[in-house]
Design a protein around this motif. Sequence first.
Motif, PDB file in Angstrom:
ATOM      1  N   ALA A 269       0.817  -1.214   0.000  1.00 22.41           N
ATOM      2  CA  ALA A 269       0.000   0.000   0.000  1.00 22.41           C
ATOM      3  C   ALA A 269       0.850   1.263   0.000  1.00 22.41           C
ATOM      4  O   ALA A 269       0.407   2.317  -0.491  1.00 22.41           O
ATOM      5  N   VAL A 270       2.077   1.190   0.537  1.00 24.00           N
ATOM      6  CA  VAL A 270       2.936   2.382   0.616  1.00 24.00           C
ATOM      7  C   VAL A 270       4.121   2.293  -0.340  1.00 24.00           C
ATOM      8  O   VAL A 270       4.982   3.181  -0.334  1.00 24.00           O
ATOM      9  N   THR A 271       4.185   1.227  -1.136  1.00 24.83           N
ATOM     10  CA  THR A 271       5.304   1.033  -2.063  1.00 24.83           C
ATOM     11  C   THR A 271       4.767   1.072  -3.493  1.00 24.83           C
ATOM     12  O   THR A 271       3.885   0.276  -3.840  1.00 24.83           O
ATOM     13  N   PRO A 272       5.256   1.951  -4.328  1.00 20.32           N
ATOM     14  CA  PRO A 272       4.756   2.015  -5.707  1.00 20.32           C
ATOM     15  C   PRO A 272       5.179   0.773  -6.507  1.00 20.32           C
ATOM     16  O   PRO A 272       6.364   0.495  -6.661  1.00 20.32           O
ATOM     17  N   VAL A 273       4.199   0.012  -6.974  1.00 18.60           N
ATOM     18  CA  VAL A 273       4.436  -1.178  -7.793  1.00 18.60           C
ATOM     19  C   VAL A 273       3.534  -1.084  -9.017  1.00 18.60           C
ATOM     20  O   VAL A 273       2.319  -0.857  -8.889  1.00 18.60           O
ATOM     21  N   GLU A 274       4.121  -1.239 -10.187  1.00 18.13           N
ATOM     22  CA  GLU A 274       3.337  -1.162 -11.416  1.00 18.13           C
ATOM     23  C   GLU A 274       2.331  -2.305 -11.468  1.00 18.13           C
ATOM     24  O   GLU A 274       2.692  -3.458 -11.190  1.00 18.13           O
ATOM     25  N   PRO A 275       1.063  -2.047 -11.775  1.00 15.23           N
ATOM     26  CA  PRO A 275       0.059  -3.118 -11.829  1.00 15.23           C
ATOM     27  C   PRO A 275       0.493  -4.237 -12.774  1.00 15.23           C
ATOM     28  O   PRO A 275       0.840  -3.969 -13.935  1.00 15.23           O
ATOM     29  N   PRO A 276       0.485  -5.471 -12.298  1.00 18.40           N
ATOM     30  CA  PRO A 276       0.953  -6.582 -13.126  1.00 18.40           C
ATOM     31  C   PRO A 276      -0.178  -7.182 -13.975  1.00 18.40           C
ATOM     32  O   PRO A 276      -1.362  -7.022 -13.668  1.00 18.40           O
ATOM     33  N   GLN A 277       0.231  -7.878 -15.037  1.00 22.37           N
ATOM     34  CA  GLN A 277      -0.756  -8.662 -15.783  1.00 22.37           C
ATOM     35  C   GLN A 277      -1.255  -9.833 -14.944  1.00 22.37           C
ATOM     36  O   GLN A 277      -2.426 -10.196 -15.003  1.00 22.37           O
ATOM     37  N   VAL A 278      -0.333 -10.422 -14.150  1.00 27.68           N
ATOM     38  CA  VAL A 278      -0.678 -11.598 -13.347  1.00 27.68           C
ATOM     39  C   VAL A 278      -0.188 -11.385 -11.922  1.00 27.68           C
ATOM     40  O   VAL A 278       0.989 -11.058 -11.701  1.00 27.68           O
TER      41      VAL A 278
END
Length: 462
Positions: A382-391
């Motif tokens: 929730a506090v770490t930017p992670v690119e939305p994955p396909q899976v």
Amino acid sequence: GAGVLVLFACLSGFAPSAVRAVLMGLAGLVALVNGQKGQPLVILLAIATVMLIYNPLWIEDIGFQLSFLATLGLIVSAQPIGDRLDWLPTPLRNLIAVPLAATLWVLPLSLAIFGIFPVYGLLANVVANLPLVLLTVGGFISAMIGLLVPPVGSALAWLLYYPTAFLLWLIQAIGQLPAATIALGSLSWLQVVVLYGLIILVWLSPRWRRHWFLLFTLGITLVLVPFVLRQNTLFQATVLANTQVPTLVIQQPAGTVVINGGDAQGLTAFLAQEGINRIDWAVASDRQYRQQRGWRDIHRIAPIRQFTDVPTAKSDPAYREMLATLKVPYQALPLRQPVQLGQVKITVLRSDPAILALQMGSSRWLFVTDPSGDAAQTDWLAVTPVEPPQVLWWWGRKLTPRLFEIVKPRSVILSRNALEPAIANYLKQKQIPYFVVGETGEVRWQANGSLRANAPQNDGLI
């Protein structure tokens, strides 16, 4: 003799292969008593017909299939093969011709089911023949005497301990020779039909029998060419379902990548079916022996060229001992720095518990482990930017809709046996395709971005 055969069938639990042997033995005894010369091929086909009329489902039994094919090979091919080996001494000629005939008729089906070619199989059959004969005859004698005088039968059985131990040691020693097995991958049924067509052509046609080497070469080509093409062109990833620890196998021309090796039996069976003979990059998502204990057994069957793990994760003494005895090149996975092999790139986002970002071609995966069952992973994401994955590939104890709201995956693979109805309803409402490997079986990703499951759920296709 008939009484002994019936007793043997009872002891075997009436397994289809044992029933076949008993019925053929009884037919041979009847022919012997009547002074007639039996026709083994006719008897074999008649027994197969009767057995399948009694229980048609036996045709799906592997023991039934292999038993009949091996016996058919002995009946129709052992003598012709022995005749072509007339330059060998007679005892050695028979020792080679019998297992070779059985192997030729069994091999196509065996490759279709198991995908493994035993390199030293013929040698093992030849050298094991003498102790097998001794154990078979000795076992019958000790059993019959044991029925009358149990202490004497027990004593005779005790004498068979040493040839039994020798036979087990011999087979284990042959199995541990270099390249004892070669994984060729499971053959398609079309390949199996064509291979048996070639074998039957040699058997029934005297003209083609003279050109057996040409047909033999054609059969080898039919097996090896698809295998080589597959290894040099295939790009796919499979989340296994028959392992206790979530396991991913990525196949690509640059080399095979395997994430987690906690279940050697399930993983090695899959590698054999896919024709994978080595692991180019092994990755452990944690450093607990309980979760990674299978790597040593896996390494003996499919050698590992490079082993990596998350060095900042907690480890136990058993894991460190396994890592030391594995004796393969080791590299630590750096935090937030990608490590790449071919078209596969792995980045450790968090170490303990692990969150891995996987890049396979243009497809992005996020592997989230949550063995503790708390909300720490979700809070961290929730506090770490992670690119939305396909899976999103998830493994843990407790799952909440909040994780999906934060990660925003296009599809989800859940390495667990079942899914709570509330989570399933949420995913359906959000129109997020999902796979629960305990229900759907293994989930396979193709290079075009599609996901498929063995037992499709939500149409099984994305």
